[in-house]
Scaffold this motif. Structure first.
Motif, mmCIF file in Angstrom:
data_model
loop_
_atom_site.group_PDB
_atom_site.id
_atom_site.type_symbol
_atom_site.label_atom_id
_atom_site.label_comp_id
_atom_site.label_asym_id
_atom_site.label_seq_id
_atom_site.Cartn_x
_atom_site.Cartn_y
_atom_site.Cartn_z
ATOM 1 N N PHE A 380 -40.929 -35.635 -30.992
ATOM 2 C CA PHE A 380 -40.159 -34.852 -31.965
ATOM 3 C C PHE A 380 -38.718 -34.712 -31.473
ATOM 4 N N GLN A 381 -37.783 -34.549 -32.416
ATOM 5 C CA GLN A 381 -36.415 -34.247 -32.054
ATOM 6 C C GLN A 381 -35.856 -33.217 -33.028
ATOM 7 N N THR A 382 -34.870 -32.481 -32.571
ATOM 8 C CA THR A 382 -34.287 -31.427 -33.392
ATOM 9 C C THR A 382 -33.763 -31.995 -34.704
ATOM 10 N N GLY A 383 -34.159 -31.349 -35.805
ATOM 11 C CA GLY A 383 -33.762 -31.796 -37.128
ATOM 12 C C GLY A 383 -34.885 -32.427 -37.915
ATOM 13 N N ASP A 384 -35.977 -32.822 -37.257
ATOM 14 C CA ASP A 384 -37.121 -33.380 -37.969
ATOM 15 C C ASP A 384 -37.740 -32.313 -38.872
ATOM 16 N N MET A 385 -38.183 -32.722 -40.053
ATOM 17 C CA MET A 385 -38.958 -31.846 -40.922
ATOM 18 C C MET A 385 -40.429 -31.991 -40.536
ATOM 19 N N VAL A 386 -41.056 -30.866 -40.188
ATOM 20 C CA VAL A 386 -42.422 -30.901 -39.685
ATOM 21 C C VAL A 386 -43.292 -29.934 -40.476
ATOM 22 N N LYS A 387 -44.594 -30.137 -40.339
ATOM 23 C CA LYS A 387 -45.601 -29.224 -40.878
ATOM 24 C C LYS A 387 -46.521 -28.842 -39.735
ATOM 25 N N ALA A 388 -46.562 -27.543 -39.434
ATOM 26 C CA ALA A 388 -47.373 -27.043 -38.328
ATOM 27 C C ALA A 388 -48.509 -26.198 -38.887
ATOM 28 N N ILE A 389 -49.746 -26.534 -38.513
ATOM 29 C CA ILE A 389 -50.929 -25.774 -38.921
ATOM 30 C C ILE A 389 -51.490 -25.101 -37.670
ATOM 31 N N VAL A 390 -51.268 -23.800 -37.543
ATOM 32 C CA VAL A 390 -51.696 -23.034 -36.381
ATOM 33 C C VAL A 390 -53.022 -22.348 -36.724
ATOM 34 N N PRO A 391 -54.113 -22.651 -36.019
ATOM 35 C CA PRO A 391 -55.434 -22.108 -36.417
ATOM 36 C C PRO A 391 -55.629 -20.641 -36.070
ATOM 37 N N THR A 392 -55.124 -20.183 -34.922
ATOM 38 C CA THR A 392 -55.390 -18.815 -34.479
ATOM 39 C C THR A 392 -54.123 -18.201 -33.880
ATOM 40 N N GLY A 393 -54.205 -16.886 -33.592
ATOM 41 C CA GLY A 393 -53.101 -16.205 -32.945
ATOM 42 C C GLY A 393 -52.190 -15.482 -33.918
ATOM 43 N N LYS A 394 -51.120 -14.887 -33.391
ATOM 44 C CA LYS A 394 -50.189 -14.124 -34.208
ATOM 45 C C LYS A 394 -49.444 -14.999 -35.213
ATOM 46 N N LYS A 395 -49.282 -16.289 -34.887
ATOM 47 C CA LYS A 395 -48.534 -17.194 -35.766
ATOM 48 C C LYS A 395 -49.466 -18.098 -36.557
ATOM 49 N N ALA A 396 -50.717 -17.663 -36.750
ATOM 50 C CA ALA A 396 -51.697 -18.467 -37.489
ATOM 51 C C ALA A 396 -51.219 -18.690 -38.930
ATOM 52 N N GLY A 397 -51.420 -19.906 -39.405
ATOM 53 C CA GLY A 397 -51.005 -20.253 -40.756
ATOM 54 C C GLY A 397 -50.319 -21.601 -40.781
ATOM 55 N N THR A 398 -49.747 -21.934 -41.930
ATOM 56 C CA THR A 398 -49.048 -23.215 -42.118
ATOM 57 C C THR A 398 -47.551 -22.947 -42.211
ATOM 58 N N HIS A 399 -46.795 -23.635 -41.373
ATOM 59 C CA HIS A 399 -45.344 -23.470 -41.323
ATOM 60 C C HIS A 399 -44.683 -24.827 -41.568
ATOM 61 N N THR A 400 -43.796 -24.870 -42.537
ATOM 62 C CA THR A 400 -43.106 -26.113 -42.890
ATOM 63 C C THR A 400 -41.601 -25.874 -42.841
ATOM 64 N N GLY A 401 -40.889 -26.765 -42.149
ATOM 65 C CA GLY A 401 -39.445 -26.623 -42.076
ATOM 66 C C GLY A 401 -38.829 -27.519 -41.028
ATOM 67 N N ARG A 402 -37.610 -27.194 -40.660
ATOM 68 C CA ARG A 402 -36.835 -27.992 -39.712
ATOM 69 C C ARG A 402 -37.129 -27.508 -38.295
ATOM 70 N N VAL A 403 -37.408 -28.433 -37.394
ATOM 71 C CA VAL A 403 -37.843 -28.081 -36.045
ATOM 72 C C VAL A 403 -36.666 -28.153 -35.070
ATOM 73 N N ALA A 404 -36.690 -27.258 -34.089
ATOM 74 C CA ALA A 404 -35.766 -27.299 -32.952
ATOM 75 C C ALA A 404 -36.618 -27.431 -31.705
ATOM 76 N N VAL A 405 -36.455 -28.539 -30.974
ATOM 77 C CA VAL A 405 -37.357 -28.851 -29.866
ATOM 78 C C VAL A 405 -36.908 -28.165 -28.587
ATOM 79 N N ARG A 406 -37.866 -27.971 -27.681
ATOM 80 C CA ARG A 406 -37.619 -27.469 -26.336
ATOM 81 C C ARG A 406 -38.314 -28.383 -25.341
ATOM 82 N N LYS A 407 -37.791 -28.390 -24.155
ATOM 83 C CA LYS A 407 -38.353 -29.257 -23.123
ATOM 84 C C LYS A 407 -39.784 -28.870 -22.778
ATOM 85 N N THR A 408 -40.132 -27.587 -22.947
ATOM 86 C CA THR A 408 -41.476 -27.106 -22.617
ATOM 87 C C THR A 408 -42.523 -27.555 -23.620
ATOM 88 N N GLY A 409 -42.104 -28.060 -24.790
ATOM 89 C CA GLY A 409 -43.059 -28.439 -25.829
ATOM 90 C C GLY A 409 -43.380 -27.306 -26.775
#
Length: 456
Positions: A380-409
């Motif tokens: 991945f690189q900053t600026g890619d449009m991504v779709k993230a499906i998080v199954p559990t946790g505080k951020k559970a759900g589907t998130h769609t938008g522009r990604v900003a990457v970090r070295k940690t992943g």
């Protein structure tokens, strides 16, 4: 919202409905060519009949409206897609100011010497500042992109916001629109621009505004634009036939409203008198970018039609259409009826493609941190449009938008509703590679509007 369609050899065909595109994809007759704007490519078709398509453009300093419409011979327009193109001229201007400040500091603080540029360099004819040239280039880039995805046959552009000939001499006769249905719209649009869409007397915003004669007609005041301003209903009634200075000196209600808005009577009176004296050449400055864009659009070879902001506003109020940048683009020019305008608007935000600078600096120009050298992290690189499906946790759900990457992943995703931080790369999937823009859909709500003496 219509779906763009390409044939087997990537030649544009007529856009289709979402339902038809879904059926073509389910039956294996088409594949997804691009997510934003959504485009499919047919596997089993080459060429086909097309209908006249017009691209409407409403240029703006921060946001440009774009509308793709199907036209018929009897003056009917059918909206297929609406777009809001958000520019980044402010970011460009701030970056260039920072660069100039750093260079100035290096010359004056005995650091690495950088010779100043020659003062006798001349600018080419038609030169625009980079923050303004960016707007022209961005609009042209999307016009060319739409031409590759759809069979556009004509372009309509709002060339000027107001007609300066009408403003300089309102008593001129022999011009059809001055005594027709457009009477007054050019003047209103100019006054809204000149007075910042607020009451000139008390500074109240977000209220219906009325055209006001500074020198009343009962005191031989003229209808020229230099004697006109905008005021709220209360100020218009209170001033009546009073001279401007007497109104500011004696009216207690005005002073109370000025105090509530953080102004004083003395400073506001000075502002009104100064604003009234501003010459009409300010209109030319407002329209500078539009003329550069008009010249660039002519190079496409497509038939061009132009209109004024007064006609655009007249069309919008005549058809009771809400004011948005994209719908203004659909209302540019002369036509009878606009159909199917209540479709979602795709907001396209210019974000750039990153920077070569790998060092973060303080406001004084000293390094305060370093960015990673590689652009990609886990594919991945900053600026890619991504779709993230998080199954559990505080951020559970589907998130769609522009990604900003970090070295940690652990990435950040800029969604339509705000930024979501700390999303693992394991949950992300690329929907479209970075192209220098961010995308999100917004809905258009039906609203009622009216035409009268009230100016909004």
């Amino acid at each position: 919202m219509a779906v763009f369609v390409l044939d087997k050899h990537k030649q544009p065909l007529m856009p289709c409905s979402e339902k038809r595109a879904r059926l073509l994809l389910e039956r294996g007759r088409a594949v997804v060519h691009k997510r934003y704007p959504f485009t499919i490519r047919l596997k089993d078709r080459m060429g086909g009949d097309t209908q006249p398509l017009r691209l409407g453009i409403d240029p703006g300093s921060k946001t440009t409206g774009l509308a793709l419409m199907r036209e018929t011979n009897d003056g009917q327009r059918h909206v297929l897609c609406l777009f809001d193109l958000v520019h980044r001229g402010y970011s460009i201007r701030k970056a260039m100011e920072q660069r100039a400040a750093f260079r100035r500091r290096r010359r004056s603080k005995n650091l690495r010497y950088r010779a100043p540029r020659f003062d006798n360099r001349t600018k080419p004819k038609g030169w625009l500042a980079p923050s303004l040239q960016h707007q022209v280039d961005t609009v042209m880039a999307w016009v060319n992109r739409f031409s590759r995805l759809t069979p556009i046959t004509a372009i309509s552009q709002e060339l000027v916001r107001f007609d300066t000939q009408k403003l300089e001499n309102p008593e001129i006769s022999g011009v059809e629109y001055q005594q027709g249905t457009l009477l007054g719209y050019e003047v209103r649009e100019y006054l809204l621009e000149k007075w910042g869409r607020e009451c000139a007397y008390c500074g109240t915003k977000d209220t219906p505004l009325e055209i006001e004669h500074v020198v009343p007609r009962t005191r031989q005041g003229s209808n020229r634009v230099s004697n006109l301003t905008l005021s709220c209903h209360d100020c218009n009634q209170a001033k009546d036939a009073l001279p401007l200075a007497d109104f500011f000196a004696t009216d207690r209600g005005l002073r109370k409203r000025l105090k509530a808005n953080g102004h004083t009577a003395e400073t506001q009176l000075e502002r009104v008198e100064r604003q009234l004296k501003q010459p009409l050449r300010d209109a030319s400055a407002v329209n500078a970018i539009r003329w550069s864009l008009f010249s660039a659009l002519k190079t496409t070879g497509l038939p061009m039609a132009v209109g004024t902001g007064g006609r655009t506003k007249y069309n919008r109020q005549r058809l009771t259409i809400p004011k948005t940048h994209a719908l203004d683009a659909a209302c540019v020019g002369a036509f009878d009826t606009l159909h199917d305008w209540a479709v979602p608007t795709l907001t396209i935000k210019a974000t750039g493609r990153g920077s070569y600078k790998r060092t973060r600096l303080t406001k004084h120009g000293f390094p305060r941190g370093f960015l990673m050298r590689q652009k990609q992290v886990q594919g991945f690189q900053t600026g890619d449009m991504v779709k993230a499906i998080v199954p559990t946790g505080k951020k559970a759900g589907t998130h769609t938008g522009r990604v900003a990457v970090r070295k940690t992943g652990s990435f950040n995703i800029q969604t339509e509703h705000g930024a979501v931080q700390g999303i693992s790369h394991k949950y992300c999937a690329v929907t479209q590679r970075s192209d220098g823009y961010g995308y999100h859909l917004t809905s258009t709500n039906r609203q009622k509007g009216g035409a009268g003496q009230t100016v909004a």
